[in-house]
Write a protein that holds these residues in place. Sequence first.
Motif, mmCIF file in Angstrom:
data_model
loop_
_atom_site.group_PDB
_atom_site.id
_atom_site.type_symbol
_atom_site.label_atom_id
_atom_site.label_comp_id
_atom_site.label_asym_id
_atom_site.label_seq_id
_atom_site.Cartn_x
_atom_site.Cartn_y
_atom_site.Cartn_z
ATOM 1 N N VAL A 166 -84.886 -18.960 87.771
ATOM 2 C CA VAL A 166 -86.126 -19.259 87.779
ATOM 3 C C VAL A 166 -86.583 -18.895 86.529
ATOM 4 O O VAL A 166 -86.571 -17.907 85.946
ATOM 5 N N LEU A 167 -86.984 -19.866 85.699
ATOM 6 C CA LEU A 167 -87.329 -19.680 84.125
ATOM 7 C C LEU A 167 -88.761 -20.010 83.817
ATOM 8 O O LEU A 167 -88.921 -21.002 84.227
ATOM 9 N N GLY A 168 -89.565 -18.919 83.223
ATOM 10 C CA GLY A 168 -90.584 -19.061 82.762
ATOM 11 C C GLY A 168 -90.701 -20.295 81.553
ATOM 12 O O GLY A 168 -89.914 -20.253 80.915
ATOM 13 N N GLU A 169 -91.788 -20.791 81.657
ATOM 14 C CA GLU A 169 -91.652 -21.877 80.609
ATOM 15 C C GLU A 169 -92.099 -21.137 79.018
ATOM 16 O O GLU A 169 -91.353 -21.768 77.969
ATOM 17 N N GLY A 170 -92.515 -19.835 79.247
ATOM 18 C CA GLY A 170 -92.533 -19.278 77.948
ATOM 19 C C GLY A 170 -90.951 -18.973 77.172
ATOM 20 O O GLY A 170 -90.781 -18.973 75.887
ATOM 21 N N ALA A 171 -89.958 -19.017 77.846
ATOM 22 C CA ALA A 171 -88.586 -18.764 77.444
ATOM 23 C C ALA A 171 -88.231 -20.124 76.683
ATOM 24 O O ALA A 171 -87.403 -20.076 75.618
ATOM 25 N N LEU A 172 -88.970 -21.382 76.869
ATOM 26 C CA LEU A 172 -88.527 -22.538 76.249
ATOM 27 C C LEU A 172 -89.312 -22.588 74.972
ATOM 28 O O LEU A 172 -88.888 -23.374 74.266
ATOM 29 N N ARG A 173 -90.287 -21.940 75.049
ATOM 30 C CA ARG A 173 -91.478 -22.017 73.929
ATOM 31 C C ARG A 173 -91.248 -20.657 72.896
ATOM 32 O O ARG A 173 -91.813 -20.909 71.725
ATOM 33 N N ARG A 174 -90.756 -19.767 73.308
ATOM 34 C CA ARG A 174 -90.701 -18.780 72.454
ATOM 35 C C ARG A 174 -89.432 -18.881 71.404
ATOM 36 O O ARG A 174 -88.376 -19.137 71.653
ATOM 37 N N MET A 175 -89.882 -19.162 69.931
ATOM 38 C CA MET A 175 -89.170 -19.239 68.942
ATOM 39 C C MET A 175 -88.095 -17.956 68.621
ATOM 40 O O MET A 175 -88.530 -16.963 68.373
ATOM 41 N N LEU A 176 -86.752 -18.411 68.586
ATOM 42 C CA LEU A 176 -85.755 -17.353 68.298
ATOM 43 C C LEU A 176 -84.798 -18.175 67.301
ATOM 44 O O LEU A 176 -84.345 -19.116 67.633
ATOM 45 N N GLY A 177 -84.934 -17.296 66.165
ATOM 46 C CA GLY A 177 -83.901 -18.003 64.970
ATOM 47 C C GLY A 177 -84.761 -19.330 64.423
ATOM 48 O O GLY A 177 -85.710 -18.934 63.936
ATOM 49 N N ASP A 178 -84.245 -20.458 64.388
ATOM 50 C CA ASP A 178 -85.057 -21.436 63.995
ATOM 51 C C ASP A 178 -85.057 -22.744 65.097
ATOM 52 O O ASP A 178 -84.331 -22.450 66.039
ATOM 53 N N LYS A 179 -85.494 -23.842 64.476
ATOM 54 C CA LYS A 179 -85.724 -24.985 65.398
ATOM 55 C C LYS A 179 -84.263 -25.456 65.905
ATOM 56 O O LYS A 179 -84.178 -26.079 66.954
ATOM 57 N N LYS A 180 -83.456 -25.374 64.879
ATOM 58 C CA LYS A 180 -82.053 -26.271 65.277
ATOM 59 C C LYS A 180 -81.372 -25.263 66.430
ATOM 60 O O LYS A 180 -80.946 -25.607 67.251
ATOM 61 N N ILE A 181 -81.529 -24.022 66.304
ATOM 62 C CA ILE A 181 -80.895 -22.933 67.202
ATOM 63 C C ILE A 181 -81.559 -23.133 68.481
ATOM 64 O O ILE A 181 -80.979 -23.205 69.473
ATOM 65 N N MET A 182 -83.086 -23.334 68.707
ATOM 66 C CA MET A 182 -83.907 -23.608 69.774
ATOM 67 C C MET A 182 -83.451 -24.901 70.523
ATOM 68 O O MET A 182 -83.277 -25.090 71.730
ATOM 69 N N ARG A 183 -83.382 -26.021 69.617
ATOM 70 C CA ARG A 183 -82.908 -27.357 70.150
ATOM 71 C C ARG A 183 -81.591 -27.273 70.825
ATOM 72 O O ARG A 183 -81.336 -27.821 72.089
ATOM 73 N N LEU A 184 -80.527 -26.636 70.138
ATOM 74 C CA LEU A 184 -79.210 -26.691 70.660
ATOM 75 C C LEU A 184 -79.020 -25.807 71.953
ATOM 76 O O LEU A 184 -78.407 -25.906 73.029
ATOM 77 N N GLN A 185 -79.673 -24.757 72.237
ATOM 78 C CA GLN A 185 -79.987 -23.866 72.967
ATOM 79 C C GLN A 185 -80.534 -24.716 74.518
ATOM 80 O O GLN A 185 -80.164 -24.572 75.539
ATOM 81 N N LEU A 186 -81.615 -25.365 74.016
ATOM 82 C CA LEU A 186 -82.105 -26.139 75.200
ATOM 83 C C LEU A 186 -81.337 -27.207 75.766
ATOM 84 O O LEU A 186 -81.381 -27.313 76.939
ATOM 85 N N LYS A 187 -80.502 -27.922 74.940
ATOM 86 C CA LYS A 187 -79.418 -28.856 75.317
ATOM 87 C C LYS A 187 -78.344 -28.468 75.985
ATOM 88 O O LYS A 187 -78.166 -28.816 76.977
ATOM 89 N N HIS A 188 -78.087 -27.083 75.710
ATOM 90 C CA HIS A 188 -77.113 -26.321 76.253
ATOM 91 C C HIS A 188 -77.458 -25.922 77.782
ATOM 92 O O HIS A 188 -76.679 -25.973 78.684
ATOM 93 N N LEU A 189 -78.721 -25.562 77.818
ATOM 94 C CA LEU A 189 -79.374 -25.072 79.226
ATOM 95 C C LEU A 189 -79.260 -26.283 80.030
ATOM 96 O O LEU A 189 -79.087 -26.363 81.138
ATOM 97 N N ALA A 190 -79.650 -27.494 79.462
ATOM 98 C CA ALA A 190 -79.887 -28.705 80.469
ATOM 99 C C ALA A 190 -78.524 -29.346 80.982
ATOM 100 O O ALA A 190 -78.364 -29.495 82.044
ATOM 101 N N LYS A 191 -77.461 -29.022 80.050
ATOM 102 C CA LYS A 191 -76.095 -29.397 80.336
ATOM 103 C C LYS A 191 -75.528 -28.228 81.389
ATOM 104 O O LYS A 191 -74.839 -28.741 82.451
ATOM 105 N N MET A 192 -75.808 -27.034 81.040
ATOM 106 C CA MET A 192 -75.356 -25.921 82.143
ATOM 107 C C MET A 192 -76.210 -26.294 83.531
ATOM 108 O O MET A 192 -75.402 -26.001 84.685
ATOM 109 N N ALA A 193 -77.378 -26.731 83.569
ATOM 110 C CA ALA A 193 -78.050 -26.740 84.974
ATOM 111 C C ALA A 193 -77.189 -27.667 85.592
ATOM 112 O O ALA A 193 -77.899 -28.142 86.938
#
Length: 287
Positions: free
Chosen positions: A174-201
């Motif tokens: 269970v992941l709070g929406e804040g984890a999707l919106r909290r910027m770590l690194g830059d936008k590219k890092i966040m975009r790839l992280q979220l794509k990876h998260l969706a794939k793993m899910a």
Amino acid sequence: MSALSDADMINAQLGIELRRLREEAGYTAVEACEPLKAQGPKLSKIENGRQGATPDEVRILCDFYDVSVEERDYLVGLAEQRPKRRRRRAGKRDAVPDWFRRFIALESDATEIKTYQIDMMPGLLQTEDYARAMIRAWEPEADERLIDKQVAVRLKRQDVLRRSGRPSLRYDVVLGEGALRRMLGDKKIMRLQLKHLAKMAKRPNITVRVLPFEVSDRISVASAFELFRLAQQNIATVYLEDLFGATYLTEPEEYTQYSAVYGRLRDAALEPEMSRILIDKMAEEYT
């Protein structure tokens, strides 16, 4: 489910670590019994955490597996810590740095993990770049070699999601929406992280539910927590972490209460398919 003692937790960690060393050394359980002058059932009980190993037995096995002196001394010291009596309270607090080693051992053998995270991705679902950005944000002055080592450990932990030869891990998040919106690194890092998260899910043994900001009247839980189950060791524990180390709650009523809270958070969250849609949408916003 009966209460666990400190000795139970130590037995579990020792067993997991000794089995790992045996497998890495390439010995069968039968072969490893020879230096102990014991029968197979004894080693099986030790490796499954059902029976404690004495410091001498740990020393003999470590020498047989040809492990480093540092590794041997750590495990012997762990065996020496085993309490002789069961404590009334089973909550076990570990101090840095050993707390994380115990966490890795339990995680590596868990058959079920339920995790609630508020504003960061779970370690098992992080990309390399996201993990590096998180560690660097926490320790901005850290030597790059130390960061590299910590990232490597985090990525190695993810092997548990593809474990074979033993019961697979069921991972529920269970992941709070804040984890999707909290910027770590830059936008590219966040975009790839979220794509990876969706794939793993989408994996059959992984479920990810997002808890949106807009859900009304949901319970508020101030800190992240994880629920571990280890079938072979018959262990169920709540894992809590803070700045100074970690706490394991192993009383049955504590686990039951946290499990109930997790259930309420999960029920308030979006269903897995809707969660993936939101994750994909958020990924596109980081362009």
